[in-house]
Design an enzyme around this catalytic site. Structure first.
Site, PDB file in Angstrom:
ATOM      1  N   GLY A 196       1.364   3.756  -6.388  1.00 31.27           N
ATOM      2  CA  GLY A 196       2.409   3.195  -7.231  1.00 31.27           C
ATOM      3  C   GLY A 196       3.218   2.130  -6.534  1.00 31.27           C
ATOM      4  N   CYS A 197       2.594   1.367  -5.681  1.00 27.11           N
ATOM      5  CA  CYS A 197       3.265   0.384  -4.825  1.00 27.11           C
ATOM      6  C   CYS A 197       2.914  -1.028  -5.298  1.00 27.11           C
ATOM      7  CB  CYS A 197       2.763   0.602  -3.391  1.00 27.11           C
ATOM      8  SG  CYS A 197       3.312  -0.588  -2.170  1.00 27.11           S
ATOM      9  N   GLY A 198       3.783  -1.962  -5.001  1.00 27.76           N
ATOM     10  CA  GLY A 198       3.496  -3.355  -5.313  1.00 27.76           C
ATOM     11  C   GLY A 198       2.261  -3.875  -4.597  1.00 27.76           C
ATOM     12  N   PHE A 199       1.886  -3.223  -3.490  1.00 29.94           N
ATOM     13  CA  PHE A 199       0.703  -3.630  -2.733  1.00 29.94           C
ATOM     14  C   PHE A 199      -0.568  -2.898  -3.177  1.00 29.94           C
ATOM     15  CE2 PHE A 199       4.181  -4.398   0.431  1.00 29.94           C
ATOM     16  CZ  PHE A 199       4.090  -5.788   0.426  1.00 29.94           C
ATOM     17  N   THR A 200      -0.456  -1.977  -4.134  1.00 31.62           N
ATOM     18  CA  THR A 200      -1.613  -1.199  -4.594  1.00 31.62           C
ATOM     19  C   THR A 200      -2.804  -2.077  -4.989  1.00 31.62           C
ATOM     20  OG1 THR A 200      -0.199   0.652  -5.233  1.00 31.62           O
ATOM     21  CG2 THR A 200      -2.377   0.569  -6.252  1.00 31.62           C
TER      22      THR A 200
END
Length: 159
Positions: free
Chosen positions: A34-38
């Site tokens: 659930g990360c912006g880097f996913t």
């Protein structure tokens, strides 16, 4: 002590010795769904497909320490990653990468290659590149994309 002396937990809870990865170039990554880097999972899978036949492995360690961005069970995380990004590289059990419960593997990695200002892992998708002899040769920040790391992997595989 070498990276090959460590044992980690597989997604199913069984123990895996990193000695199974001797003579391979490794990219060790702490991840979150659930990360912006996913979206980096897509690039990681592309690296894996490009280099796995040449002796490259990605070791994926989900980590829920940063803003609870890896919720769910190991199986739920794996289902998300395979369904959304088609990953085929090994995913291990969730771990902590900082603090009193940090996994010994990460204690070792951080001692081998400190970050720019500290040895602490700053966020999800921090990456460590390990050569065929088990030496930690590079540390990449979460903002370093898999595409940026490609040339480092190619150089090690061709060494």
């Amino acid at each position: 002590m070498s990276i090959y002396d460590f044992k980690v937990k597989a997604r199913d809870g069984s123990e895996v010795s990193l000695s199974e990865y001797k003579n391979k170039v490794l990219l060790i990554v702490n991840t979150a769904t659930g990360c912006g880097f996913t979206p980096q999972y897509k690039g990681l899978e592309e690296l894996y497909e490009k280099y796995t036949e040449k002796g490259f492995e990605i070791l994926d360690f989900p980590c829920n320490q940063f803003a609870n961005q890896a919720p769910g069970s190991e199986e739920e995380i794996h289902t998300f990653c395979t369904g959304r990004f088609g990953i085929k590289f090994p995913q291990f059990a969730k771990i902590d990468v900082n603090g009193k419960n940090e996994d010994p593997l990460y204690t070792y990695l951080k001692k081998q290659k400190k970050g720019l200002f500290s040895s602490k892992i700053k966020w999800n998708f921090s990456k460590f590149l390990v050569d065929q002899n088990g030496n930690v040769v590079e540390r990449f920040s979460p903002t370093d994309t898999p595409e940026k790391i490609d040339s480092y992997i190619a150089k090690l595989l061709n060494a």
